[in-house]
Design a protein around this motif. Sequence first.
Motif, PDB file in Angstrom:
ATOM      1  N   VAL A 127       0.844  -1.210   0.000  1.00  7.62           N
ATOM      2  CA  VAL A 127       0.000   0.000   0.000  1.00  7.62           C
ATOM      3  C   VAL A 127       0.881   1.263   0.000  1.00  7.62           C
ATOM      4  CG1 VAL A 127      -1.806   1.257   1.258  1.00  7.62           C
ATOM      5  CG2 VAL A 127      -1.886  -1.241   1.121  1.00  7.62           C
ATOM      6  N   TYR A 128       2.002   1.238   0.740  1.00  2.00           N
ATOM      7  CA  TYR A 128       2.908   2.398   0.704  1.00  2.00           C
ATOM      8  C   TYR A 128       3.457   2.601  -0.707  1.00  2.00           C
ATOM      9  CZ  TYR A 128       3.050   2.156   5.855  1.00  2.00           C
ATOM     10  OH  TYR A 128       2.728   2.132   7.188  1.00  2.00           O
ATOM     11  N   PHE A 129       3.733   1.483  -1.386  1.00  4.34           N
ATOM     12  CA  PHE A 129       4.239   1.595  -2.751  1.00  4.34           C
ATOM     13  C   PHE A 129       3.175   2.270  -3.630  1.00  4.34           C
ATOM     14  CE2 PHE A 129       5.416   0.366  -7.023  1.00  4.34           C
ATOM     15  CZ  PHE A 129       6.804   0.478  -6.997  1.00  4.34           C
ATOM     16  N   ALA A 130       1.927   1.829  -3.485  1.00 10.46           N
ATOM     17  CA  ALA A 130       0.823   2.426  -4.249  1.00 10.46           C
ATOM     18  C   ALA A 130       0.677   3.913  -3.915  1.00 10.46           C
ATOM     19  CB  ALA A 130      -0.473   1.692  -3.930  1.00 10.46           C
ATOM     20  N   GLN A 131       0.888   4.242  -2.642  1.00 15.19           N
ATOM     21  CA  GLN A 131       0.781   5.646  -2.206  1.00 15.19           C
ATOM     22  C   GLN A 131       1.811   6.514  -2.946  1.00 15.19           C
ATOM     23  OE1 GLN A 131       1.725   6.197   1.958  1.00 15.19           O
ATOM     24  NE2 GLN A 131       0.026   7.635   2.193  1.00 15.19           N
ATOM     25  N   ASN A 132       3.003   5.957  -3.134  1.00 17.51           N
ATOM     26  CA  ASN A 132       4.037   6.683  -3.873  1.00 17.51           C
ATOM     27  C   ASN A 132       3.668   6.859  -5.343  1.00 17.51           C
ATOM     28  OD1 ASN A 132       6.646   7.316  -2.254  1.00 17.51           O
ATOM     29  ND2 ASN A 132       5.918   5.355  -1.479  1.00 17.51           N
TER      30      ASN A 132
END
Length: 451
Positions: free
Chosen positions: A213-218
Amino acid sequence: MSYLSDVYERFQRTNKNETEFCQAAKEVLDSLDILFQKENKYQKNAILERIVEPERLITFRVAWFDDAGKIQVNRGFRVQFNSTLGPYKGGLRFHPSVSASIIKFLGFEQIFKNALTGLPIGGAKGGSDFDPKGKSDAEIMRFCQAFMSELYRHIGACIDVPAGDIGVGGREIGYLYGQYKRLTGLYEGVLTGKKLLWGGSLARTEATGYGSVYFAQNMLKDRYQDFEGKTAVVSGAGNVAIYTIEKLQQLGAKAVTCSDSRGFIYDEQGIDLATLKELKETGTNQSLEDYLQKRPHAKYTAVKDYREGRNEVWSVPCDIAFPSATQNELNQEDAKELLKNGCTLISEGANMPSTPEAVDVFLDAGIMYGPGKAANAGGVAVSQLEMAQNASMLSWSFDEVDNKLKEIMANIYQQAASTAEEFDKKHNLVVGANIAAFRKVGDAMIEQGVY
Ligand code: NDP
């Protein structure tokens, strides 16, 4: 014939019938074409020929007694693929589909994933065709002990550090760790994903899902967006899926699906995490159909009702999608349907969940696509943080680990995005991740000489 296709042809000949391994290698080789046009040191040093060949593949017999006193035999695997950047590191998978091809594809992907984390870890993977479903706790313990009775001689805190994957969670890591200790007399960080009482790290359980999810946030941030008000579809109902859903909810998105090998849930109001955890985290692996007892408005569809070869999760309208179950679970038709329904972001929690044809659909459409080896690297990154805590005999707080995880995922995204731009492939994170990781490992291999 070009150098790259020549290498691939020879690779296919030596790895005949290993479909998943060939699929993973082809994707990487295809991405490297533009790098090889610019640089000839990798060709000169035969980095490609060396990197696709595991340093070592260990296969072994695992014999154990079932509850009826009958002897059962399974096959165990450990591929120690590449140790250029550090001790071998990668999970263990217990699933009836496990084969040399599956273990090699996962081990190969792991080299690049681990390189992207920026941490000192090499690539490995292992597992067995043992099926944990329907086994008693005592059977699981006896199997894990038998498995470790061979594996222990090949691993060690500075040699090779296995972790969990499909079918291997905290309980299995516990039995494996106990047996390692019994056989070697060593209390060392030889496995990660351990329970907190005996050397585990806070936030390891959550790391892969949160990291995806953090990757998607980026990816979203780069396009001036965030999660607020977005609808997400998630596949899987295991470790990665559960913590993907948890983080999505915390960041303002609504995750409406989860699935397992028997069927899937569509809850228009948003998946109720407490109910899902009760079904899947208590060790009983209950049917998702039981979700309806607490959430009767939700819809359950059994796998037997699916259309041939399709994963129906992908037909649910959404803005963002998180494949978090297994390899090749999302095909070309699914990819087209996702786009048709308005999906603009894919972040892969699972390893290689999208088929090559599905990946082409995403890349051609120019939507945000985070390949597994970048998007799901949070798990192995926090595993390495567990190793660091074990080595220093310290424990860090949840926030400390979570903040490091966020930073690592942002770095992985930046590396993949900036490398893609460097090669005129803006937003193509497949090319960006593969080249960025290959250069790191390749340069280090050159520096360490031929072996
Ligand atoms: P779990 O065993 O915890 O959960 C796997 C989930 O996927 C289960 O719901 C399972 O359903 C479902 N599933 C597995 N195989 C199939 C199949 N053939 N068809 C349909 N559903 C299936 O595993 P994880 O959550 O740990 O792993 C999920 C994925 O994430 C894997 O690809 C793994 O390699 C990858 N990954 C995991 C990491 C980790 O830290 N755990 C790290 C990086 C990647 P059922 O129980 O019915 O079989």
